[in-house]
Design an enzyme around this catalytic site. Structure first.
Site, short mmCIF file in Angstrom:
data_model
loop_
_atom_site.label_atom_id
_atom_site.label_comp_id
_atom_site.label_asym_id
_atom_site.label_seq_id
_atom_site.Cartn_x
_atom_site.Cartn_y
_atom_site.Cartn_z
N LYS A 212 0.84 -1.19 0.00
CA LYS A 212 0.00 0.00 0.00
C LYS A 212 0.88 1.24 0.00
CE LYS A 212 -4.23 -1.67 0.17
NZ LYS A 212 -5.29 -1.30 -0.79
N LYS B 169 -12.98 -7.99 -7.25
CA LYS B 169 -13.38 -8.42 -5.93
C LYS B 169 -14.81 -8.94 -6.03
CE LYS B 169 -10.22 -5.07 -3.97
NZ LYS B 169 -9.97 -3.89 -3.13
#
Length: 358
Positions: free
Chosen positions: A119, A229
């Site tokens: 991240k 997702k």
């Protein structure tokens, strides 16, 4: 929104949520470290005729967006998982925005992984220099792993040019995920990358799951890879249809679900065929972003769905009753989730969302 024919049939024959869900259990799961701005992940488990499922939209999402997640819960609670094409699913490690010195401890929670997602670009938390240091620490801790970075759409165009150039200097990048927020921005950035001959493939995440037309990324040539997702795309079948229509290499990732929801993500990843283009870019065993149970200090399953030697097993996850009780949401939050589920049910069954997948 896209609704698979199978899920539409379930909805057409079910009047109310309690006609399908025999149990609804909101829970609050503590995180090991701050991730996506939270330290506790609220979600809602439901049980239907096919088994346990998860309704996990983030609390800030409004009803139309959260309703896609309900479709995924309906599918998993009512229908069997599609047939897998492989026996397990390799996963990547996920490194939150932590100081470089904490990277080895986080990486150690993912034994055997061959890819890692880092991240970056979390404003107010870390600078580009911090991000570069974190990437360098990951390369030291996991020297044989492919490196992916995820900016969650935080950069402007000029910031992305600067950051991608700096990140590329640290070593090979499998891809950088969603460096800028929208499809037009991704297409423009990808044109610049080509002209600059920068070896940085671009992946689209939010531009697939948070727009009315998830295929616009492929139509605009805005990405090399799509990150999908299952929950926010309406379930396994709807997500698989989007991947097929897009025709781009796909990486299945989690939406920070508990082990129950991660099992559905693994079912999607195991169901997808591997194209030659995907194999060239992602390898013969593309790593899914489904190892995120390692980010929880507490889960609903015992054992939690954690990678073993870099892979997740397939199959449904049955929550542990003691853990459900230990992590049960308080009365006010439980009421929030049950009311939210009802509102989303009304949204998807009132006939306004008639899109179909498949």
């Amino acid at each position: 929104m896209l609704i698979s024919p199978e899920v539409r049939t379930v909805l057409d024959h079910t009047a109310r949520p309690d006609d399908l869900f025999e149990r609804v259990v909101p829970v609050a799961l503590p995180m090991v470290t701050r991730f996506r701005g939270i330290t506790v992940r609220e979600t809602c488990l439901v049980k239907g005729p096919a088994g346990w499922a998860e309704f996990a939209p983030f609390t800030e999402y409004d009803v139309p967006e959260a309703s896609r997640w309900l479709l995924a819960a309906v599918e998993s609670a009512a229908l069997p998982y599609p047939s897998p094409l492989r026996d397990g699913v390799r996963v990547n490690a996920t490194i939150p925005v932590v100081p470089a010195h904490r990277v080895p401890a986080v990486a150690a929670r993912y034994p055997g992984v061959r890819a890692v997602k880092i991240k970056i670009a979390e404003r107010g938390i870390a600078s580009l220099e911090d991000d570069i240091a974190r990437v360098a620490a990951v390369r030291r801790a996991l020297p044989d792993a492919s490196v992916r970075c995820d900016a969650n759409g935080a950069y402007t165009h000029d910031e992305a040019k600067t950051a991608l150039t700096a990140l590329a200097r640290t070593g090979p990048l499998q891809y950088v995920e969603q460096p800028v927020p929208d499809v037009d921005g991704l297409a423009r950035l990808r044109e610049w990358i080509s002209s600059a001959r920068l070896p940085v493939p671009i992946a689209a995440d939010e531009s697939i799951r948070k727009v009315s037309d998830p295929l616009s990324v492929a139509a605009r040539g805005a990405a090399d890879v799509i990150v999908v997702k299952a929950q926010p795309l309406g379930g396994i079948r709807a997500a698989a249809a989007i991947i097929e229509a897009a025709g781009l290499p796909a990486v299945v990732s989690s939406a920070l679900e508990s082990s129950v929801g991660l099992a559905a993500g693994a079912a999607l990843a195991a169901h997808l065929p591997l194209s030659r283009e995907a194999e060239c870019l992602l390898g013969s065993e593309p790593a899914a972003g489904l190892g995120t149970a390692a980010l929880f200090a507490g889960d609903v399953a015992d054992p939690a769905l954690l990678p073993q030697d870099g892979s997740l097993p397939l199959g449904r996850v049955e929550p542990d009753e003691d853990l459900l009780a230990a992590h049960a949401a308080g009365p006010e939050r439980a009421r929030f989730w049950t009311e939210r589920l009802e509102a989303c049910w009304k949204h998807v069954t009132r006939g306004e969302d008639s899109g179909r997948a498949g």
